[in-house]
Design a protein around this motif. Structure first.
Motif, PDB file in Angstrom:
ATOM      1  N   ILE A   1       7.113 -11.137  -0.596  1.00 34.85           N
ATOM      2  CA  ILE A   1       6.054 -10.886  -1.579  1.00 34.85           C
ATOM      3  C   ILE A   1       4.812 -10.319  -0.871  1.00 34.85           C
ATOM      4  O   ILE A   1       4.126  -9.451  -1.401  1.00 34.85           O
ATOM      5  N   GLN A   2       4.603 -10.774   0.351  1.00 38.63           N
ATOM      6  CA  GLN A   2       3.497 -10.211   1.132  1.00 38.63           C
ATOM      7  C   GLN A   2       3.735  -8.715   1.376  1.00 38.63           C
ATOM      8  O   GLN A   2       2.822  -7.904   1.293  1.00 38.63           O
ATOM      9  N   GLN A   3       4.985  -8.374   1.622  1.00 35.64           N
ATOM     10  CA  GLN A   3       5.322  -6.959   1.824  1.00 35.64           C
ATOM     11  C   GLN A   3       5.063  -6.152   0.547  1.00 35.64           C
ATOM     12  O   GLN A   3       4.543  -5.032   0.595  1.00 35.64           O
ATOM     13  N   VAL A   4       5.422  -6.731  -0.608  1.00 36.13           N
ATOM     14  CA  VAL A   4       5.200  -6.068  -1.896  1.00 36.13           C
ATOM     15  C   VAL A   4       3.708  -5.785  -2.079  1.00 36.13           C
ATOM     16  O   VAL A   4       3.297  -4.656  -2.363  1.00 36.13           O
ATOM     17  N   LEU A   5       2.897  -6.836  -1.903  1.00 38.71           N
ATOM     18  CA  LEU A   5       1.457  -6.667  -2.103  1.00 38.71           C
ATOM     19  C   LEU A   5       0.868  -5.676  -1.103  1.00 38.71           C
ATOM     20  O   LEU A   5       0.032  -4.846  -1.455  1.00 38.71           O
ATOM     21  N   THR A   6       1.352  -5.765   0.146  1.00 37.38           N
ATOM     22  CA  THR A   6       0.854  -4.849   1.173  1.00 37.38           C
ATOM     23  C   THR A   6       1.183  -3.406   0.791  1.00 37.38           C
ATOM     24  O   THR A   6       0.308  -2.545   0.821  1.00 37.38           O
ATOM     25  N   ASN A   7       2.432  -3.148   0.413  1.00 33.89           N
ATOM     26  CA  ASN A   7       2.812  -1.772   0.048  1.00 33.89           C
ATOM     27  C   ASN A   7       1.957  -1.262  -1.112  1.00 33.89           C
ATOM     28  O   ASN A   7       1.504  -0.115  -1.095  1.00 33.89           O
ATOM     29  N   LEU A   8       1.741  -2.105  -2.129  1.00 30.78           N
ATOM     30  CA  LEU A   8       0.971  -1.658  -3.288  1.00 30.78           C
ATOM     31  C   LEU A   8      -0.487  -1.399  -2.914  1.00 30.78           C
ATOM     32  O   LEU A   8      -1.087  -0.401  -3.340  1.00 30.78           O
ATOM     33  N   LEU A   9      -1.037  -2.288  -2.095  1.00 28.94           N
ATOM     34  CA  LEU A   9      -2.440  -2.098  -1.699  1.00 28.94           C
ATOM     35  C   LEU A   9      -2.608  -0.908  -0.755  1.00 28.94           C
ATOM     36  O   LEU A   9      -3.571  -0.153  -0.876  1.00 28.94           O
ATOM     37  N   VAL A  10      -1.653  -0.743   0.157  1.00 24.75           N
ATOM     38  CA  VAL A  10      -1.726   0.409   1.070  1.00 24.75           C
ATOM     39  C   VAL A  10      -1.695   1.701   0.246  1.00 24.75           C
ATOM     40  O   VAL A  10      -2.470   2.626   0.483  1.00 24.75           O
ATOM     41  N   ASN A  11      -0.823   1.744  -0.753  1.00 20.75           N
ATOM     42  CA  ASN A  11      -0.778   2.928  -1.619  1.00 20.75           C
ATOM     43  C   ASN A  11      -2.106   3.150  -2.332  1.00 20.75           C
ATOM     44  O   ASN A  11      -2.581   4.283  -2.421  1.00 20.75           O
ATOM     45  N   SER A  12      -2.689   2.067  -2.842  1.00 18.58           N
ATOM     46  CA  SER A  12      -3.947   2.225  -3.585  1.00 18.58           C
ATOM     47  C   SER A  12      -5.042   2.769  -2.661  1.00 18.58           C
ATOM     48  O   SER A  12      -5.953   3.461  -3.106  1.00 18.58           O
ATOM     49  N   ILE A  13      -4.932   2.449  -1.373  1.00 22.03           N
ATOM     50  CA  ILE A  13      -5.913   2.984  -0.413  1.00 22.03           C
ATOM     51  C   ILE A  13      -5.570   4.445  -0.079  1.00 22.03           C
ATOM     52  O   ILE A  13      -6.431   5.320  -0.088  1.00 22.03           O
TER      53      ILE A  13
END
Ligand code: ADP
Length: 264
Positions: free
Chosen positions: A153-165
């Motif tokens: 789940i940490q990977q999911v959130l990281t991927n989504l946040l990295v994309n938003s950046i």
């Protein structure tokens, strides 16, 4: 029984057998296509950073190594290229495991609020470079326990946040929120006011290697694997992922998780 019935049965059986075989062959053909497609994409994704690294090394060997003004710069760039290769290989490894269903989820109860705070800390610097503010409603001071594989789940959130950046505008904002949904579910939303995604791309976003801008004109690295990894992880949890986006307005990616009632 009359022969005609037998003949009819036999014909039906043969028909069914032939159909099964055809389905089998069709499945094999699709798999073969898929494999070729996958390998083609992999080599394509690896080629660019490999040639970049090779370019810097050759320049260094060609004399730049002795030039103190540029040698460190070129070495750093080569190192960045290698770093990118490592990320791609890690993503490939993960997607392969996810696609063959070879990844065991280690589900446990964890505090999603704590996890969001951790991911924020890890990405603070990256966001700051683009003057992007990461916000999270601190009204959620209390823990919210969910059931899942916290690393995934940490990977999911990281991927989504990295994309938003990556796809966010300078001075933009990304907001994360957690909301109660029906029954024992929470929904976690990652909302940005970045470049957004036009309608025609949305149905294909979660396909592996799919990128909106294939020309590579934009200076944002990526393999097009991030969202397909996200989707696999969420679906392996038996949960759902949603996207809403509008070009030049922003995007919202959200996913559900099972909430567990707090135990004392
Ligand atoms: P990558 O970022 O490596 O290209 P992803 O699978 O993470 O691959 O995303 C696929 C594509 O979806 C990206 O190339 C980008 O065009 C688009 N995308 C993903 N997230 C966002 C976002 N938050 N805002 C705008 N576009 C996005």
């Amino acid at each position: 029984r009359p022969v005609t019935t037998d003949m009819k049965t036999l014909t039906e059986e043969i028909g069914k057998f032939a159909k099964d075989k055809k389905v089998e062959i069709d499945t094999l053909k699709i798999r073969e296509e898929y494999r070729k497609d996958f390998l083609g994409n992999v080599s394509h994704e690896l080629k660019t950073p490999l040639f970049t690294v090779q370019g810097y090394i050759l320049t260094l060997l060609d004399g730049a190594l002795k030039d103190n003004k540029v040698n460190e710069k070129y070495l750093k760039r080569a190192s960045k290229g290698v770093e990118r290769l490592i990320y791609i290989v890690k993503d490939l490894d993960l997607i392969t495991k996810l696609e063959v269903g070879d990844l065991n989820l280690e589900k446990e109860e964890f505090d999603i609020i704590e996890l969001i705070k951790n991911v924020f800390e890890l990405l603070e610097m990256k966001a700051a470079k683009k003057h992007i503010t990461l916000t999270f409603d601190m009204a959620y001071a209390n823990p919210i326990y969910v059931l899942g594989d916290d690393e995934k789940i940490q990977q999911v959130l990281t991927n989504l946040l990295v994309n938003s950046i990556k796809y966010g505008h300078e001075n933009g904002t990304t907001e994360v929120s957690v909301e109660n949904l029906i029954k024992n579910k929470v929904i976690i939303r990652v909302t940005d006011n970045g470049e957004g995604i036009s309608r025609e791309h949305i149905p294909r976003l979660f396909e592996r290697f799919y990128r909106v801008d294939k020309t590579g004109n934009r200076d944002v690295g990526g393999s097009g694997l991030g969202l397909s990894i996200v989707k696999h992880i969420i679906e392996a949890h038996g949960e759902k992922i949603y996207v809403e986006s509008e070009e030049d307005v922003g995007s919202e990616f959200s996913f559900t998780l099972e909430k567990v009632s707090k135990r004392d």
